[in-house]
Design a protein around this motif. Structure first.
Motif, mmCIF file in Angstrom:
data_model
loop_
_atom_site.group_PDB
_atom_site.id
_atom_site.type_symbol
_atom_site.label_atom_id
_atom_site.label_comp_id
_atom_site.label_asym_id
_atom_site.label_seq_id
_atom_site.Cartn_x
_atom_site.Cartn_y
_atom_site.Cartn_z
ATOM 1 N N SER A 501 0.826 -1.209 0.000
ATOM 2 C CA SER A 501 0.000 0.000 0.000
ATOM 3 C C SER A 501 0.854 1.251 0.000
ATOM 4 O O SER A 501 0.574 2.212 -0.731
ATOM 5 C CB SER A 501 -0.924 -0.003 1.234
ATOM 6 O OG SER A 501 -1.896 -1.025 1.142
ATOM 7 N N PHE A 502 1.910 1.282 0.802
ATOM 8 C CA PHE A 502 2.820 2.428 0.803
ATOM 9 C C PHE A 502 3.481 2.593 -0.564
ATOM 10 O O PHE A 502 3.643 3.714 -1.062
ATOM 11 C CB PHE A 502 3.891 2.255 1.873
ATOM 12 C CG PHE A 502 3.485 2.774 3.221
ATOM 13 C CD1 PHE A 502 2.775 3.951 3.340
ATOM 14 C CD2 PHE A 502 3.824 2.095 4.377
ATOM 15 C CE1 PHE A 502 2.396 4.444 4.581
ATOM 16 C CE2 PHE A 502 3.452 2.570 5.627
ATOM 17 C CZ PHE A 502 2.739 3.742 5.723
ATOM 18 N N ARG A 503 3.867 1.473 -1.166
ATOM 19 C CA ARG A 503 4.523 1.544 -2.475
ATOM 20 C C ARG A 503 3.593 2.174 -3.506
ATOM 21 O O ARG A 503 4.014 3.039 -4.295
ATOM 22 C CB ARG A 503 4.944 0.143 -2.924
ATOM 23 C CG ARG A 503 5.644 0.102 -4.273
ATOM 24 C CD ARG A 503 6.199 -1.271 -4.547
ATOM 25 N NE ARG A 503 5.146 -2.261 -4.692
ATOM 26 C CZ ARG A 503 4.486 -2.495 -5.834
ATOM 27 N NH1 ARG A 503 4.779 -1.776 -6.905
ATOM 28 N NH2 ARG A 503 3.562 -3.421 -5.896
ATOM 29 N N HIS A 504 2.318 1.777 -3.482
ATOM 30 C CA HIS A 504 1.374 2.340 -4.447
ATOM 31 C C HIS A 504 1.021 3.786 -4.128
ATOM 32 O O HIS A 504 0.829 4.598 -5.040
ATOM 33 C CB HIS A 504 0.113 1.482 -4.514
ATOM 34 C CG HIS A 504 0.327 0.171 -5.213
ATOM 35 N ND1 HIS A 504 0.817 0.097 -6.507
ATOM 36 C CD2 HIS A 504 0.135 -1.102 -4.818
ATOM 37 C CE1 HIS A 504 0.899 -1.170 -6.872
ATOM 38 N NE2 HIS A 504 0.513 -1.906 -5.865
ATOM 39 N N LEU A 505 0.934 4.130 -2.838
ATOM 40 C CA LEU A 505 0.679 5.520 -2.488
ATOM 41 C C LEU A 505 1.788 6.425 -3.008
ATOM 42 O O LEU A 505 1.528 7.524 -3.500
ATOM 43 C CB LEU A 505 0.555 5.666 -0.972
ATOM 44 C CG LEU A 505 -0.796 5.319 -0.344
ATOM 45 C CD1 LEU A 505 -0.691 5.328 1.167
ATOM 46 C CD2 LEU A 505 -1.871 6.298 -0.800
#
Length: 629
Positions: A501-505
């Motif tokens: 999720s952090f990577r996509h954010l």
């Protein structure tokens, strides 16, 4: 079917009408049918000598529209369509208002999924309660969905969004900024509403496990304020101000909540207050908190236990005490494990063991921080924890029962060895060129270099290399759960979901760098990014549940490539060409109640398939109008 001008007789008193021939079921020959009556010929000419000519022009327009429908139903390829359309246009004058326009259908499709969450109702309520005079629900929807489809600055979004996406009508930039202020002020209510709605749509949602992690987001700025500040950057952007973000998801990766902190905030101080507040929002007694080794400290573990929570945390073995290291390296208690393929092939092998620790602990009195900086909450948390502190108040004394699950696998050992060899090679290059060694050299390959008095004494730290080699392939998980070791490991492995999720954010949704300055605008921006993640994760969940999973990149690429083209060359001819509706997009459309269109569609059929409340052409027109404004 062809229309023609008809007369009831050859006399001046004859009636004038438009007729055509149609075939009726059970009748072998065509039957004449009058479409429109105009009255008697002599009366029409008395009022307007050019009346018959005007009626004939109407007939010609009706026949052109009929040919347009014929073109729509007969072409088998784009080449044939172009040929037929060219022949049609050669026989007439191109209408000055002719339109040939293409837009992405991604927004229309994603909007259907967004509507399932009924977020508009919440935003409308907030706008009414706060007397917000603009359409907050529409502004928020467009900001959230555009953050998924084509993230950019608020200014660029307001300009390029309507140019690219069918059905999008951004308001002016000033309204967007005002909307960010309102969203910031109502963050808690909005996130509480999201969780209530998603729990209705995902009945098997498991919120007993809270995956938590923290990261940083940089600004292209060096201006500090109450929120933006310099600190340790996980993106290595140490010369720019930043904010710190803590994020929590459930076991399935569906977002729970997030916190936004000042850029110099230490990550360890955020977890316990965050979890404490999250339990109040969900009205639950306890969570099982899953986090990486950066949040593993005696202070955090002791606080979670005292608050009635469980934990599954990665543990730093290389920084552990010598007693724990000896226990980890001891062969006593090791249980062999294997990873085997379906056909019996051994893919990986290793072992695991458990270590039980029970005894007194002492740690520095922790400092806790809440997102809103509420000092009263900090005092209440300290009261609930009821720490036993030393007379000076500097340290906390407690008793802690700890369970370590140690695993070793051959695959991880090979990876650890390869990573270290890469850093050693870099260290050797630096020793060969001492002038490149900087004073702060204890990171990366520089950590393997020893210095005495000056750079010329630089050499490789062989003892450090030997010490690290002992732990190649070893991973340690610390937990308060009594579940079997295999179950605890499975719970920990879910942590990839929040890392993803952090990577996509950061990358897919481009939450950074942040092109905003005012704190409320910044907080509103991150709420938009969080809600974009929520909508996207819900879509991924639905696709998995339907046995049609797709990657994040595949979803976004497909939605952007799905296009609808308006072909309106002259009055009376209007139809649409579609392209890029691949299998992923078709699966999404089926999930949200839309019908994938054919290559060529007439206006009525396309409107029904896309379930629109207005004509498709009006959506193209509204886009143009919004651009002119």
């Amino acid at each position: 079917m062809r229309y023609r001008l008809g007369f009831s007789s050859n006399k001046d008193s004859s009636s004038v009408y438009i007729e055509c021939s149609i075939r009726k079921p059970g009748v072998k020959h065509p039957v004449r049918e009058i479409i429109k009556r105009f009255g008697k010929k002599k009366d029409l000419l008395a009022k307007d000598p050019a009346a018959l000519q005007k009626i004939q022009e109407e007939v010609d327009r009706m026949n052109l529209n009929c040919e347009g429908r014929k073109l729509l139903s007969t072409p088998t390829s784009l080449e044939l369509l172009s040929k037929d359309l060219s022949e049609l246009l050669q026989r007439q004058t191109l209408d000055p208002s002719a339109v040939f326009c293409t837009r992405s259908a991604g927004y229309l499709i994603l909007r259907r999924l967004y509507d399932e969450l009924k977020l508009d109702a919440k935003f409308d309520y907030i706008a009414t309660k706060g007397s917000f005079k603009y359409d907050l629900a529409e502004i928020a929807k467009e900001l959230i969905l555009l953050r998924i489809l084509a993230p950019s600055s608020k200014r660029r979004s307001s300009i390029e969004g309507p140019e690219r996406y069918l059905g999008m009508e951004f308001d002016n930039l000033n309204q967007i900024y005002k909307a960010l202020d309102v969203l910031c002020a109502n963050k808690s209510d909005i996130i509480r509403y999201w969780n209530r709605q998603i729990s209705k749509l995902v009945p098997d949602r498991d919120t007993s496990i809270c995956l938590y992690d923290i990261t940083t987001y940089a600004f292209e700025s060096t201006d500090q304020d109450a929120l933006r500040d310099f600190g340790y950057s996980k993106d290595k952007k140490f010369n720019e101000v930043q904010v710190v973000m803590g994020l929590a998801t459930d076991k399935q990766g569906l977002p729970l909540d997030y916190g936004l902190y000042r850029g110099n905030q230490a990550e360890g101080a955020t977890m316990v207050p965050f979890v404490s507040e999250l339990k109040k929002k969900f009205n639950v007694k306890s969570f099982t908190v899953v986090a990486d080794r950066g949040l593993n400290s005696q202070a955090n573990i002791d606080a979670l236990i005292k608050l009635g929570d469980n934990y599954v945390l990665a543990s730093k073995i290389r920084g552990a005490s010598s007693d724990i290291q000896r226990e980890v390296l001891s062969e006593e208690g090791r249980v062999p494990i294997q990873k085997v393929s379906e056909d019996g092939e051994i893919l990986d092998f290793g072992w695991y063991k458990e270590i039980q620790l029970n005894g007194p602990i002492s740690y520095e009195s922790p400092e806790y921080v809440f997102e809103d900086g509420d000092k009263e909450k900090e005092k209440q948390l300290e009261k609930n924890l009821n720490h036993t502190k030393t007379k000076s108040g500097k340290y906390v004394n407690s008793q802690l029962k700890r369970r370590l699950i140690v695993t070793w696998t051959d695959a991880r050992a090979r990876k650890d060895r390869k990573d270290r060899e890469r850093l050693i090679k870099k260290a050797q290059e630096l020793v060969g060129k001492p002038s490149k060694i900087k004073t702060s050299f204890k990171r990366g390959g520089r950590s393997f270099i020893l210095l005495d008095m000056d750079l010329e004494t630089a050499r490789i730290n062989e003892s450090l290399i030997a010490a690290q080699e002992q732990f190649d392939g070893i991973h340690v998980i610390e937990t308060s759960l009594s579940s079997p070791a295999s179950e605890v490991v499975r719970i920990y492995k879910n942590l990839w979901r929040i890392e993803d999720s952090f990577r996509h954010l950061k990358s897919t949704f481009e939450a950074r760098p942040v092109y905003l300055r005012l704190p409320d605008h910044v907080r509103g921006h991150f709420l938009i990014c969080f809600l974009a993640l929520c909508v996207h994760r819900y879509l991924e969940y639905k696709l998995r549940a339907n046995n049609t999973p797709a990657t994040t990149d595949g979803i976004i690429r497909g939605l952007n490539r799905a296009t609808i083209s308006l072909i309106n060359p002259t009055s009376g001819i209007e139809f649409y060409g579609t392209a890029g509706f691949d299998s992923t997009v078709r699966n999404i459309m089926n999930l949200v109640g839309l019908t994938p269109p054919n290559t060529y569609e007439d206006p009525s059929a396309l409107r029904k398939k896309m379930r629109l409340y207005t004509s498709v052409k009006d959506l193209f027109s509204s886009t143009t109008i919004s651009l002119e404004n």
